[in-house]
Design a protein around this motif. Structure first.
Motif, PDB file in Angstrom:
ATOM      1  N   LEU A  72      48.631  55.982  21.291  1.00 42.60           N
ATOM      2  CA  LEU A  72      47.356  55.542  20.730  1.00 42.60           C
ATOM      3  C   LEU A  72      46.201  55.671  21.714  1.00 42.60           C
ATOM      4  N   THR A  73      46.485  55.512  23.010  1.00 41.92           N
ATOM      5  CA  THR A  73      45.415  55.533  24.014  1.00 41.92           C
ATOM      6  C   THR A  73      45.451  56.754  24.915  1.00 41.92           C
ATOM      7  N   GLY A  74      46.602  57.439  24.975  1.00 42.62           N
ATOM      8  CA  GLY A  74      46.735  58.589  25.861  1.00 42.62           C
ATOM      9  C   GLY A  74      46.939  58.198  27.315  1.00 42.62           C
ATOM     10  N   MET A  75      47.132  56.923  27.575  1.00 42.09           N
ATOM     11  CA  MET A  75      47.369  56.440  28.935  1.00 42.09           C
ATOM     12  C   MET A  75      48.340  55.276  28.871  1.00 42.09           C
ATOM     13  N   PHE A  76      48.891  54.904  30.022  1.00 41.20           N
ATOM     14  CA  PHE A  76      49.758  53.723  30.010  1.00 41.20           C
ATOM     15  C   PHE A  76      49.037  52.515  30.573  1.00 41.20           C
ATOM     16  N   MET A  77      47.986  52.756  31.404  1.00 43.67           N
ATOM     17  CA  MET A  77      47.198  51.656  31.948  1.00 43.67           C
ATOM     18  C   MET A  77      45.789  52.163  32.192  1.00 43.67           C
ATOM     19  N   ASN A  78      44.834  51.388  31.823  1.00 43.16           N
ATOM     20  CA  ASN A  78      43.453  51.728  32.104  1.00 43.16           C
ATOM     21  C   ASN A  78      43.202  51.559  33.598  1.00 43.16           C
ATOM     22  N   ILE A  79      42.582  52.549  34.220  1.00 44.28           N
ATOM     23  CA  ILE A  79      42.332  52.512  35.664  1.00 44.28           C
ATOM     24  C   ILE A  79      41.510  51.284  36.054  1.00 44.28           C
ATOM     25  N   TYR A  80      40.644  50.833  35.169  1.00 42.65           N
ATOM     26  CA  TYR A  80      39.834  49.651  35.471  1.00 42.65           C
ATOM     27  C   TYR A  80      40.678  48.376  35.481  1.00 42.65           C
ATOM     28  N   LYS A  81      41.753  48.366  34.712  1.00 38.80           N
ATOM     29  CA  LYS A  81      42.672  47.223  34.742  1.00 38.80           C
ATOM     30  C   LYS A  81      43.411  47.203  36.077  1.00 38.80           C
ATOM     31  N   LEU A  82      43.815  48.386  36.557  1.00 38.33           N
ATOM     32  CA  LEU A  82      44.455  48.456  37.876  1.00 38.33           C
ATOM     33  C   LEU A  82      43.483  47.991  38.954  1.00 38.33           C
ATOM     34  N   GLN A  83      42.228  48.357  38.816  1.00 43.37           N
ATOM     35  CA  GLN A  83      41.202  47.914  39.768  1.00 43.37           C
ATOM     36  C   GLN A  83      41.119  46.382  39.784  1.00 43.37           C
ATOM     37  N   GLU A  84      41.171  45.747  38.621  1.00 47.82           N
ATOM     38  CA  GLU A  84      41.136  44.284  38.541  1.00 47.82           C
ATOM     39  C   GLU A  84      42.354  43.661  39.222  1.00 47.82           C
ATOM     40  N   TYR A  85      43.525  44.230  38.979  1.00 45.30           N
ATOM     41  CA  TYR A  85      44.746  43.717  39.628  1.00 45.30           C
ATOM     42  C   TYR A  85      44.623  43.811  41.145  1.00 45.30           C
ATOM     43  N   MET A  86      44.118  44.932  41.637  1.00 40.18           N
ATOM     44  CA  MET A  86      43.992  45.126  43.078  1.00 40.18           C
ATOM     45  C   MET A  86      42.943  44.193  43.672  1.00 40.18           C
ATOM     46  N   GLN A  87      41.894  43.943  42.930  1.00 37.66           N
ATOM     47  CA  GLN A  87      40.869  42.996  43.395  1.00 37.66           C
ATOM     48  C   GLN A  87      41.485  41.616  43.608  1.00 37.66           C
ATOM     49  N   GLU A  88      42.279  41.180  42.631  1.00 40.79           N
ATOM     50  CA  GLU A  88      42.900  39.854  42.702  1.00 40.79           C
ATOM     51  C   GLU A  88      43.991  39.769  43.768  1.00 40.79           C
ATOM     52  N   ALA A  89      44.825  40.791  43.876  1.00 34.63           N
ATOM     53  CA  ALA A  89      45.996  40.728  44.749  1.00 34.63           C
ATOM     54  C   ALA A  89      45.733  41.172  46.180  1.00 34.63           C
ATOM     55  N   ILE A  90      44.678  41.978  46.384  1.00 38.88           N
ATOM     56  CA  ILE A  90      44.431  42.542  47.715  1.00 38.88           C
ATOM     57  C   ILE A  90      43.079  42.114  48.268  1.00 38.88           C
ATOM     58  N   MET A  91      42.032  42.448  47.555  1.00 37.99           N
ATOM     59  CA  MET A  91      40.684  42.264  48.087  1.00 37.99           C
ATOM     60  C   MET A  91      40.330  40.788  48.285  1.00 37.99           C
ATOM     61  N   GLU A  92      40.555  39.972  47.272  1.00 39.97           N
ATOM     62  CA  GLU A  92      40.174  38.554  47.381  1.00 39.97           C
ATOM     63  C   GLU A  92      40.908  37.829  48.514  1.00 39.97           C
ATOM     64  N   PRO A  93      42.229  37.991  48.626  1.00 37.70           N
ATOM     65  CA  PRO A  93      42.895  37.231  49.699  1.00 37.70           C
ATOM     66  C   PRO A  93      42.795  37.854  51.090  1.00 37.70           C
ATOM     67  N   LEU A  94      42.442  39.147  51.211  1.00 37.53           N
ATOM     68  CA  LEU A  94      42.539  39.822  52.505  1.00 37.53           C
ATOM     69  C   LEU A  94      41.232  40.335  53.095  1.00 37.53           C
ATOM     70  N   ASP A  95      40.272  40.710  52.273  1.00 41.35           N
ATOM     71  CA  ASP A  95      39.074  41.360  52.795  1.00 41.35           C
ATOM     72  C   ASP A  95      38.237  40.413  53.657  1.00 41.35           C
ATOM     73  N   HIS A  96      37.896  40.873  54.847  1.00 38.98           N
ATOM     74  CA  HIS A  96      37.113  40.118  55.835  1.00 38.98           C
ATOM     75  C   HIS A  96      37.767  38.786  56.200  1.00 38.98           C
ATOM     76  N   LYS A  97      39.088  38.842  56.362  1.00 38.96           N
ATOM     77  CA  LYS A  97      39.857  37.662  56.741  1.00 38.96           C
ATOM     78  C   LYS A  97      40.553  37.920  58.075  1.00 38.96           C
ATOM     79  N   ASN A  98      40.900  36.829  58.739  1.00 35.08           N
ATOM     80  CA  ASN A  98      41.802  36.896  59.876  1.00 35.08           C
ATOM     81  C   ASN A  98      43.180  36.623  59.291  1.00 35.08           C
ATOM     82  N   LEU A  99      44.028  37.627  59.264  1.00 34.44           N
ATOM     83  CA  LEU A  99      45.319  37.503  58.591  1.00 34.44           C
ATOM     84  C   LEU A  99      46.126  36.325  59.125  1.00 34.44           C
ATOM     85  N   ASP A 100      46.126  36.151  60.435  1.00 34.58           N
ATOM     86  CA  ASP A 100      46.938  35.103  61.056  1.00 34.58           C
ATOM     87  C   ASP A 100      46.431  33.700  60.766  1.00 34.58           C
TER      88      ASP A 100
END
Length: 162
Positions: free
Chosen positions: A83-111
């Motif tokens: 129906l859509t010609g895709m299995f996941m919308n790239i913008y949905k993947l972008q949202e997942y990455m924002q939540e799982a990577i960018m929010e907890p890690l960007d401009h942080k001191n990991l330790d």
């Protein structure tokens, strides 16, 4: 192959006839979708199981606080929805990455800022595991295929889960 511009109606009719003639069925085919994000974070490689001298010997200059502009490429997989010609919308993947990577890690001191690294050494290997675990919690089950974490242009880790 370049195709001259056609009116919308003519273009749709042409596309439908091409689809009928070619009889290409892409639905259900396994595809892989990748997206890359970049974030900045600081860390210091040090093991609580080693003394200062041993840490300096094992981790060298990375035993001092320093930062990286990490680049993370996430690859997911899935079957094409007819129906859509895709299995996941790239913008949905972008949202997942924002939540799982960018929010907890960007401009942080990991330790200091990321609870996971309170008792885990903040190597790129462990960072890859952390990112995988975060993504796996929010992505549809079974679609996470691999992640690649670049510490620099020349050094990276590839992780495909356990």
């Amino acid at each position: 192959m370049c195709v001259p511009l056609l009116s919308a109606a003519k273009q749709q009719t042409t596309m439908q006839s091409v689809a009928k003639e070619s009889k290409q069925d892409t639905s259900g085919k396994m595809t892989f979708l990748s997206r890359t994000e970049t974030f900045a974070a600081a860390h210091r490689l040090s093991s609580k199981s080693l003394n200062d001298e041993e840490n300096k010997k094992v981790f060298g200059k990375c035993n001092h606080s320093h930062g990286h502009n990490y680049k993370v490429t996430v690859t997911v997989r899935g079957r094409i929805n007819p129906l859509t010609g895709m299995f996941m919308n790239i913008y949905k993947l972008q949202e997942y990455m924002q939540e799982a990577i960018m929010e907890p890690l960007d401009h942080k001191n990991l330790d200091e800022d990321v609870d996971f690294f309170a008792d885990v050494i903040s190597t790129t290997e462990n960072l890859a595991v952390y990112i995988w675990n975060n993504l796996e919690k929010i992505l549809p089950a079974g679609c996470l295929y691999k992640i690649k974490v670049y510490e620099s242009d020349r050094n990276f880790i590839v992780y495909k889960g356990d």
